[in-house]
Design a protein around this motif. Structure first.
Motif, PDB file in Angstrom:
ATOM      1  N   LEU D  75       0.838  -1.204   0.000  1.00 52.71           N
ATOM      2  CA  LEU D  75       0.000   0.000   0.000  1.00 52.71           C
ATOM      3  C   LEU D  75       0.871   1.252   0.000  1.00 52.71           C
ATOM      4  O   LEU D  75       0.631   2.199  -0.769  1.00 52.71           O
ATOM      5  CB  LEU D  75      -0.915  -0.011   1.230  1.00 52.71           C
ATOM      6  N   ALA D  77       3.858   1.529  -1.099  1.00 48.51           N
ATOM      7  CA  ALA D  77       4.462   1.647  -2.422  1.00 48.51           C
ATOM      8  C   ALA D  77       3.448   2.178  -3.434  1.00 48.51           C
ATOM      9  O   ALA D  77       3.766   3.029  -4.264  1.00 48.51           O
ATOM     10  CB  ALA D  77       5.002   0.294  -2.869  1.00 48.51           C
ATOM     11  N   THR D  78       2.230   1.648  -3.354  1.00 47.50           N
ATOM     12  CA  THR D  78       1.216   2.102  -4.306  1.00 47.50           C
ATOM     13  C   THR D  78       0.929   3.579  -4.132  1.00 47.50           C
ATOM     14  O   THR D  78       0.847   4.338  -5.098  1.00 47.50           O
ATOM     15  CB  THR D  78      -0.093   1.316  -4.102  1.00 47.50           C
ATOM     16  N   LEU D  82       1.204   6.432  -6.700  1.00 55.12           N
ATOM     17  CA  LEU D  82       0.035   7.192  -7.146  1.00 55.12           C
ATOM     18  C   LEU D  82       0.189   8.685  -6.879  1.00 55.12           C
ATOM     19  O   LEU D  82      -0.448   9.506  -7.540  1.00 55.12           O
ATOM     20  CB  LEU D  82      -1.222   6.683  -6.436  1.00 55.12           C
ATOM     21  N   ILE D  85       0.217  11.312  -9.555  1.00 56.02           N
ATOM     22  CA  ILE D  85      -1.022  11.502 -10.306  1.00 56.02           C
ATOM     23  C   ILE D  85      -1.883  12.541  -9.610  1.00 56.02           C
ATOM     24  O   ILE D  85      -2.422  13.452 -10.226  1.00 56.02           O
ATOM     25  CB  ILE D  85      -1.803  10.176 -10.434  1.00 56.02           C
ATOM     26  N   ASN D  89      -0.527  15.549 -11.514  1.00 55.45           N
ATOM     27  CA  ASN D  89      -1.037  14.954 -12.744  1.00 55.45           C
ATOM     28  C   ASN D  89       0.079  14.413 -13.629  1.00 55.45           C
ATOM     29  O   ASN D  89       0.082  14.578 -14.841  1.00 55.45           O
ATOM     30  CB  ASN D  89      -1.887  15.969 -13.519  1.00 55.45           C
ATOM     31  N   LEU D  90       1.064  13.789 -12.992  1.00 55.76           N
ATOM     32  CA  LEU D  90       2.152  13.161 -13.744  1.00 55.76           C
ATOM     33  C   LEU D  90       1.920  11.661 -13.778  1.00 55.76           C
ATOM     34  O   LEU D  90       1.136  11.138 -12.992  1.00 55.76           O
ATOM     35  CB  LEU D  90       3.482  13.460 -13.052  1.00 55.76           C
ATOM     36  N   PRO D  91       2.602  10.954 -14.671  1.00 56.37           N
ATOM     37  CA  PRO D  91       2.377   9.496 -14.747  1.00 56.37           C
ATOM     38  C   PRO D  91       2.684   8.778 -13.440  1.00 56.37           C
ATOM     39  O   PRO D  91       3.450   9.264 -12.609  1.00 56.37           O
ATOM     40  CB  PRO D  91       3.340   9.051 -15.840  1.00 56.37           C
ATOM     41  N   PHE D  92       2.091   7.610 -13.319  1.00 55.16           N
ATOM     42  CA  PHE D  92       2.322   6.695 -12.204  1.00 55.16           C
ATOM     43  C   PHE D  92       3.820   6.510 -11.972  1.00 55.16           C
ATOM     44  O   PHE D  92       4.580   6.389 -12.919  1.00 55.16           O
ATOM     45  CB  PHE D  92       1.675   5.357 -12.572  1.00 55.16           C
ATOM     46  N   MET D  93       4.225   6.537 -10.714  1.00 55.40           N
ATOM     47  CA  MET D  93       5.616   6.278 -10.323  1.00 55.40           C
ATOM     48  C   MET D  93       6.584   7.408 -10.670  1.00 55.40           C
ATOM     49  O   MET D  93       7.791   7.250 -10.527  1.00 55.40           O
ATOM     50  CB  MET D  93       6.155   4.980 -10.944  1.00 55.40           C
ATOM     51  N   THR D  94       6.083   8.535 -11.155  1.00 50.46           N
ATOM     52  CA  THR D  94       7.014   9.635 -11.395  1.00 50.46           C
ATOM     53  C   THR D  94       7.540  10.136 -10.050  1.00 50.46           C
ATOM     54  O   THR D  94       6.781  10.242  -9.088  1.00 50.46           O
ATOM     55  CB  THR D  94       6.300  10.786 -12.117  1.00 50.46           C
ATOM     56  N   GLY D  95       8.847  10.419  -9.997  1.00 51.70           N
ATOM     57  CA  GLY D  95       9.408  10.879  -8.736  1.00 51.70           C
ATOM     58  C   GLY D  95       9.018  12.327  -8.460  1.00 51.70           C
ATOM     59  O   GLY D  95       9.152  13.193  -9.320  1.00 51.70           O
ATOM     60  N   ALA D 111      10.206   8.290  -4.374  1.00 49.36           N
ATOM     61  CA  ALA D 111      11.011   7.081  -4.553  1.00 49.36           C
ATOM     62  C   ALA D 111      11.421   6.500  -3.208  1.00 49.36           C
ATOM     63  O   ALA D 111      11.463   5.290  -3.034  1.00 49.36           O
ATOM     64  CB  ALA D 111      12.243   7.396  -5.385  1.00 49.36           C
ATOM     65  N   PHE D 114       8.572   4.716  -1.764  1.00 47.72           N
ATOM     66  CA  PHE D 114       8.456   3.449  -2.471  1.00 47.72           C
ATOM     67  C   PHE D 114       9.414   2.427  -1.887  1.00 47.72           C
ATOM     68  O   PHE D 114       9.042   1.280  -1.621  1.00 47.72           O
ATOM     69  CB  PHE D 114       8.740   3.676  -3.965  1.00 47.72           C
TER      70      PHE D 114
END
Lengths: 502, 776, 117, 137
Positions: D75, D77-78, D82, D85, D89-95, D111, D114
């Motif tokens: 959780l 990590a998720t 997330l 986002i 509003n950046l992609p998943f996993m963007t630092g 990160a 994560f």
């Protein structure tokens, strides 16, 4: 950012799995989460495929690193279709699980692992990175190991050992292929690889790599002569598990084969011929196997192999129409095979056995259920105009166009044996006068179930039967989709363009 | 108005299907008195098609198209011309009578609704076959007729014989169906269209194509299996296991004629070639004579009728093979003739069976005293069958002789064959239509009484029609026969149907036929002895051969499957490896350069050599030790050596991970292993050598592959990018870790998911115990 | 060293396969572990090996000043090692379970699911 | 005798090793280490504790079954994945990163969270596996 939707099918399943793990102690809550989540997942997948249909291929760079430096996720029509099918099949199985799986199994993490499996499937379909694909494959196989062994009964363990060994072995070969690929190109992004592999001068190494992929994925897709694990294992777990496996797992292998051989290793005639030969043998071997079995779950298992041959055949023919036919067949097959094993499960619930010799009398006693069950059976055979029929048109036509009559013969042979086997199954299981079987202690016979339970079992079968009917009678829509996929796949620069922007 | 009528054609076909679906839900109301209402469905359709007859008579061809799967070139294109109309009227007309008859015949049957359901599907499918212009949709309906036939033959599914016959029939007609599928697809490809109407214009292209022979053979395969031509005829007598209405409807009047229809339909497209005509003549003639002879040896009424049906189908194929206008005319007429009298005879047989409980012809006699209207029907049908004037049959027989006599060189031979067939058919017709009613009524049958009019009226109507049309052939001449002949591509002269042609050769032949036939009837007495006699020849009968083949094939498939799937995991692994080695070996050998760039290789140090040596020893020890624990320990040493290599070659993170994982694995192994018994030495020396060789070849292959790859240039753009950006953008200095948590974070994410799943697996595998209580 | 490593990898593959072809379940699992070790080393080798330059950016700089070891294969291997650990631990427990239910370590006696029934 | 020494040692060792593991976790972005190795070290700490004090005691110490660390880690990590986002509003996993670095740890960003998730999962997994096997041995 509209591209976010590419990852939603993955994120939804991930969150579901996490939530399910948190509610480890309450099966009731787990059931609710699983069922509700599967519906959400279906909605998301529908959203994805509609967006892809309208906007074209979507990509998202996870971590925001431009391709090929991060991991790209790509939803083209093919991937979106597969995700949708996973959701459809997943929804059905989720309900069927709730209706059929033992409490004891549910208490030991059945549902979380099931959703991890869906997570892996969605990831495998959407990823645009070859190593990431490997990782998703590992998610898939470890969850399938857990599902296949859950309960740990003798036959489960015996089947699992073979399943385990050969699938891990396939993974090792896959990893070997990745090593070679990275050694040759220094890249992992599939679109980037497509460009770099095309530029390699030593075509021999290129071909060897392709063969490694063919074998690695071929084992997972259960093609001849690599399919041994399937008949050994698929009939051993509870029907809900067999349903997911039969519907989706082998198809991931098929997906990967189609993806890799239309994107990265293109235009190798030697390989195409090998694939064609293998497809022919797969059809025949599967058909022969199905002919010999008495256990209906085993019959279905062999039929999976037989029909995998049809899909691989489409790949081997390597024309737009043939690929479209393969896609159509995949769409049909996922729905039907999932349903088939659920039908097997229902029959088992009714009589307490899988043996055709002992079964019988179902039609007389359950006419409506029998009519329901005949829909997937007919679709499987491809009795026109049921769903399995349509893709065969293109497959035969395209085989004819290259004047390969052996392939046509194999196709017809496979179809005939399927017809024959299903007719015999119908006669034995449904028509024949039912024997009085000794009652099994503590067995929850279908008759004794409460009405909600019955709905949980029959509902999913009905749902998938409807979808099968739609595929058959609304074949035009499916064919449009399949042709779009075929077009995209056969023009791999579309994919490369979408990922790399060049 | 016209438009709505047009629209009806699709609906007309769908009616049967809809009726069946309706029955699924409302069937229980239709089992009782209301059952007769179902006859309204075919009746309505009959009237509907009858409405078209005027327009068809005027030479119109009505066609219309509904899109279905245009991407695959499949539409529901329907064409109603003379041939289609004849068939459509037969299907719905006889359908109506059979539906009505069934209401009484199966009165109170538990599954009457299902029966009507199958009949409805069949009727709709059969209409689809004869109306389709698109050959794919024709195939679709064609298959549906086979399927509905399967369900009808197996209607009495508690009997094994019924089930077997159903499967056998499906196997034969299903095979034919698949041949048809291949045939129409190839034909469509060659012709560039799936529409039969459009194919007419590319007749030459098709005939000249290299695939012509193949197409024709495939279509023949379909037609011969469906229309029970020798040697595929045997499923039809088996199909008589079905209730009599089915035998009447499917297996004599309509479905079995689908093959004939197919041949007729394709005559304008594929016909008039040596291959087409000769094959049909030979097959048709063989079938008609072979089956006609067989009738002599049967004692079961339905058996007799089955063989005489086969023979009649042979006659039809034979006539289409002749291919002259005379012959095609004769075929069109004979289809109707046969449908009328054969349906009557079957229905009559059904009544006899229903009322007396037997179909054994040797036991039946004198029934006219108790079943008078039935007797009239039977006798009238026998007359038409015999071709005694003024029946319709007489007309038909005349036309047949007309056709054979005018067929060039072989006229005499063909005529003789036709005469022999007709004589035997006459005999069979007398047996079925006259024999049960004449003579003295056995006492056992005295209590037999006449069934409901629903049962005796349909055969009587059909039989009367058979005489009426003979008397007034003009009823059908212009409205049906002329358009049908035109549709078959014979636009020639106007045809004339009449009873009296004056004293000529044909009349003489007819008289001979009747005379000899009647004589035969009085001399020959069917008996069990005869039947037993022919049974002795069964070992060479096509059915036996096919069954033997099927049995052998089953054995073969068991053998091969047992061979492939033999249960030994190590064998599975070796097969896969062998396959891999052969394929990759083949390509590698063809392309390998064996040139390695030794200079680019890094320099060896003593530590490295030592490490590698340790590893090799470790590997060998792992493989050859007899102690399980020692093997595990040696495996651990190999892992440690690997982490040393990682240390030497700039991978500290890897070394750490490898080290800890390796240790953990060994610990787990030991925890689990110390309870297991000792290794057993299973395999013998030979096996081990074999496995060793295979393994070494595989290993060598990987080595060669690795060296080959190393000699190729590799410039990873990833490496440079990460070097540039790891700190600037991703804010980390340990690039491996940055890749793991950022650049390729999803890999790591899923890696921990794998761990989680594995942990659940371990947990449940060890903790979950299914007991007898929670097992089910 | 590359040459030696290539041979070593071949040996790992060969021994792994040989162990898989034996009849003991324990040997089978050991074989699989050897195989995946081989595959990991293969990635390492084919990603080109570099001595003594770990991919860690020096304290005072923002990026690398000279050639360094390719970190990508290392990251891949790390992931692969961990994943195979997951699978191995499951496999080891599977041995235990198999021994409990089937009462043997002999793979040849685990054939019932392939038999005709 | 052995147990007493061990027990005493492990009482000190547990917090020490745990601290060390957290150090390894946090420094992973700069030096060899990270969530995975850190997690392993932490589990070794618990295993040692269990070895010395008995499984039951360690379990009591943990209160919750270690299995729950797995969804917890996932959780975390998720959510770390997330966060971009929702935040930008950046992609998943963007630092995404806090502006200022902290002492010792360095830059704090998604990160790192994560990696904390990884750390938790690894502890959960290894403890679950080892505990289960020991219990059923």
């Amino acid at each position: 950012m509209i591209q976010h939707i590419v990852l939603y099918p993955i994120i939804v399943q991930l969150l579901l799995a996490i939530l399910l793990l948190f509610s480890w102690n309450s099966i009731k809550i787990q059931k609710l989460i699983s069922a509700g989540g599967s519906i959400i997942s279906l909605l998301v997948s529908i959203g994805l495929i509609m967006t892809v249909w309208n906007e074209g291929t979507l990509t998202i760079q996870s971590g925001g690193w431009e391709a090929p430096f991060g991991i790209t996720f790509v939803a083209d029509a093919f991937a979106a279709t597969m995700v949708l099918l996973t959701a459809i099949s997943g929804l059905a199985v989720s309900f069927f699980t709730v209706g059929t799986i033992l409490k004891a199994r549910l208490k030991f993490g059945f549902l979380p692992v099931l959703h991890f499996l869906f997570l892996g499937l969605n990831g495998a379909f959407l990823t645009g990175d070859i190593f990431n694909l490997y990782v998703w494959f590992e998610i898939i196989i470890i969850s399938s190991f857990v599902l296949i062994t859950l309960g740990g009964e003798k036959k489960q363990i015996e089947g699992a050992v073979k399943y385990f060994t050969l699938n891990i072995f396939a993974s090792v070969i896959f990893l070997t292929a990745i090593a070679v690929l990275y050694g040759l190109t220094g890249s992992l992004n599939m679109a980037d690889l497509a460009l770099k592999i095309a530029a390699i001068e030593n075509r021999g190494l290129d071909e060897v790599t392709a063969i490694l992929f063919l074998i690695g994925f071929g084992i997972k897709a259960a093609i001849f002569p690599l399919y041994f694990w399937l008949p050994a294992a698929y009939h051993t777990p509870p029907p809900a598990v067999s349903a997911v496996f039969g519907g989706l797992l082998t198809k991931v292998g098929v997906y990967a084969l189609i993806r890799v051989f239309t994107l990265i290793f293109v235009g190798d005639v030697f390989l195409e011929n090998i694939i064609l030969v293998l497809a022919g043998f797969t059809i025949v071997a599967g058909a022969l196997g199905a002919l010999t079995q008495n256990n209906i779950a085993k019959v279905f298992s062999y039929l999976i192999i037989c029909h995998i041959g049809f899909m691989i055949l489409g790949l081997g023919l390597y024309t737009e129409a043939a690929i479209a036919a393969a896609i159509f067949y995949v769409i049909h097959d996922i729905v039907v095979k999932t349903n088939l094993f659920m039908v097997g499960g229902l029959i088992y619930r009714i009589k307490g056995t899988y043996s055709m010799r002992d079964l019988g009398g179902i039609y007389a006693k359950y006419p409506l259920l029998s009519l329901l069950m005949i829909i997937p059976l007919f679709s499987l055979v491809g009795i026109p105009p049921f769903s399995g029929f349509w893709p065969k048109l293109s497959l035969i036509t395209e085989s004819f166009k290259i004047d390969n009559y052996w392939l046509i013969a194999a196709l017809l042979f496979g179809t005939f044996i399927t017809l024959f086997v299903i007719a015999r199954l119908w006669a034995e299981v449904f028509w024949k006068k039912g024997k009085k079987l000794p009652e099994i202690q503590n067995f929850r016979y279908y008759d004794k179930l409460k009405i909600e339970k019955k709905i949980e079992i029959v509902g999913p079968i009905l749902f998938l039967a409807f979808i099968s009917l739609y595929i058959g009678f609304g074949a035009e829509n499916i064919q449009q989709l399949a042709m779009r996929v075929g077009e995209e796949l056969m023009n791999n620069q579309m994919y490369i363009q979408a990922v790399l922007g060049k | 108005m016209l438009l709505t009528l047009y629209k009806l054609m699709l609906i007309a076909i769908l009616t049967g299907f809809l009726f069946s679906i309706f029955l699924v839900f409302a069937g229980k109301y239709l089992k009782g008195r209301l059952a007769i209402l179902s006859a309204l469905v075919p009746l309505g359709l009959f009237v509907y098609f009858l409405n078209f007859s005027k327009r068809i008579a005027n030479g119109e061809v009505i066609s219309q198209t509904f899109e279905w799967v245009p991407s695959l070139g499949v539409n529901l294109g329907f064409t109603l011309d003379g041939v289609s109309l004849i068939f459509a009227l037969m299907i719905t007309g006889i359908g109506f009578l059979v539906f009505a008859y069934t209401a009484a015949y199966l009165k109170g049957h538990e599954f009457l609704d299902r029966f009507y359901g199958y009949l409805g599907i069949f009727m709709a499918a059969m209409l689809g076959v004869v109306l389709s212009d698109n050959i794919i949709s024709l195939f679709v309906f064609w298959e549906l007729t086979s399927i509905s036939s399967f369900f009808l033959i197996g209607f009495n599914n508690k009997e094994e014989a019924s089930r077997k016959s159903a499967i056998l029939a499906l196997a034969i007609t299903g095979t034919g169906g698949l041949l048809l599928l291949a045939g129409v697809l190839i034909l469509g490809n060659v012709a560039g269209t799936y529409s039969i109407a459009e194919m007419l214009s590319s007749k030459e292209v098709i005939a000249d194509s290299a695939h012509y022979i193949l197409i024709v053979l495939l279509i023949f395969g379909a037609a011969f299996t469906k229309s029970a031509q020798f040697p595929f005829h045997f499923w039809l007598p088996g199909a008589m296991k079905a209730p009599t209405p089915v035998s009447t409807y499917l297996h004599s009047a309509t479905m079995v004629k689908a093959g004939v229809y197919l041949l007729m339909r394709f005559t304008p497209v594929l016909g008039s070639t040596e291959l087409w005509n000769s094959t049909l003549i030979i097959v048709g003639a063989t079938t008609m004579v072979y089956a006609a002879i067989h009738t002599i040896f049967r004692t079961d009424l339905k058996g007799i009728l089955a063989y005489s049906t086969i023979s009649a189908l042979g006659v039809l194929v034979f006539l289409i093979g002749l291919g002259t206008q005379d012959a095609l005319l004769a075929a069109c007429v004979f289809i109707l003739v046969h449908a009328l009298y054969k349906a009557t005879l079957f229905l009559v047989t059904g009544i006899i069976d229903h009322e007396t409980g037997t179909r054994d012809i040797t036991k039946l006699a004198g029934l006219r005293k108790v079943l008078l209207p039935v007797a009239i029907a039977g006798i009238l049908a026998a007359i038409s069958n015999a071709g005694i004037p003024p029946s319709f049959g007489f007309l038909g027989k005349d036309l047949i002789y007309e056709a054979t006599l005018h067929f060039g060189n072989s006229a005499v031979l063909l005529t003789i064959l036709a005469i022999v067939t007709n004589i035997l058919l006459l005999y069979a017709g007398f047996l079925a239509g006259i024999k049960p009613f004449t003579g003295k009524l056995p006492t056992t049958f005295e209590k037999v009484h006449l069934p409901s009019f629903l049962m005796w009226l349909p055969p009587l109507i059909l039989a009367t029609l058979g005489i009426l049309i003979g008397l007034f052939p003009s009823i059908i001449q212009g409205s049906l026969i002329q358009p049908a002949v035109t549709a078959l591509g014979e636009s020639g002269s106007e045809i004339q149907l009449k009873l009296w042609h004056g004293f000529n050769l044909i009349l003489a032949l007819s008289a001979t036929t009747i005379g000899v036939g009647a004589l035969l009837y009085f001399i020959m007495k069917p008996s069990q002895k005869l039947e037993n006699g022919i049974a002795k020849l069964e070992f060479i009968a096509p059915q036996t051969l096919v069954e033997k083949f099927g049995f052998g094939f089953g054995k073969f498939s068991r053998f091969t499957t047992g061979l492939i799937q033999n249960g030994y995991l190590r064998y599975y692994v070796s097969v896969i490896i062998l396959f891999l080695v052969i394929l990759t070996g083949y390509t590698l050998i063809q392309n390998t350069k064996y040139v390695f760039d030794y200079d680019s290789f890094s320099v060896l140090t003593v530590y490295e050599v030592l490490t590698v040596l340790v590893m090799i020893v470790g590997i060998l020890f792992t493989v050859f030790t007899k102690s399980r624990l020692a093997a595990v320990a040696a495996m651990g040493v190999v892992g440690l050596a690997i982490s040393l290599i990682f240390v030497y070659y700039s991978a500290p993170d890897l070394a750490m991970t490898q080290f800890s994982i390796d240790t953990l694995t060994v610990i787990l192994f030991v925890l689990v292993l110390y309870k297991l018994p000792k290794y057993l030495n299973f395999s013998d020396y030979k096996v081990r050598i074999k496995d060793g060789v295979l393994s070494l070849v595989f290993g060598a292959l990987i080595t060669v592959l690795a060296l080959e790859v190393l000699s190729e240039p590799q410039g990873s753009q990833l490496t440079d990018y990460y070097a540039e950006n790891a700190y600037v953008l991703a804010k980390g200095k340990n690039v491996v870790n940055v890749i793991l948590v950022d650049f390729r974070g999803i890999d790591t994410f899923m890696e921990i998911a794998v761990l989680t799943i594995a942990a659940i697996g371990v947990f449940s595998l060890l903790k979950l115990r299914l007991t007898s209580k929670n097992r089910r | 060293m590359e040459f030696l490593l290539a041979i070593l990898i071949g040996l790992l593959y060969a021994s792994g396969l040989y162990m898989m072809l034996r009849r003991s379940l324990v040997k089978l699992i050991i074989g699989l572990i050897l195989l995946s070790n081989g595959a990991n080393l293969l990635i390492f080798l084919l990603g080109r090996i570099t001595k003594g330059k770990p991919p860690i950016i020096p304290e005072e700089s923002y990026n690398f000043l000279d050639a360094y070891a390719d970190p990508v294969p290392q990251a891949l291997i790390l992931t692969a090692i961990v994943i195979s650990f997951g699978l191995q631990s499951f496999a080891i427990v599977l041995i235990k379970r198999a021994y409990k239910v089937v009462k043997t370590d002999d793979l040849d006696q685990m054939n019932s699911t392939d038999e005709f029934s | 005798m052995k147990t007493i020494i061990l027990r005493t040692a492990s009482d000190y060792l547990l917090p020490l090793l745990l601290l060390f593991s957290i150090f390894i976790l946090l420094r992973g972005h700069y030096l060899p280490g990270g969530g995975f190795v850190g997690g392993l070290i932490a589990s070794i700490a618990f295993v040692l504790h269990a070895f010395a004090n008995g499984l039951e005691n360690t379990k009591n110490l943990l209160r919750l079954h270690p299995g729950y660390l797995m969804p917890l880690g996932l959780l975390v990590a998720t959510l770390a994945g997330l966060s971009p986002i929702f935040v930008e509003n950046l992609p998943f996993m963007t630092g995404i990163w806090f502006q200022e670095p902290l002492p010792v740890i360095g830059m704090i960003g998604s990160a790192l969270f994560f990696d904390i998730g990884v750390y938790l999962v690894v502890i959960g997994v290894s403890l679950t596996i080892i505990f289960t096997i020991t219990e059923s041995a």
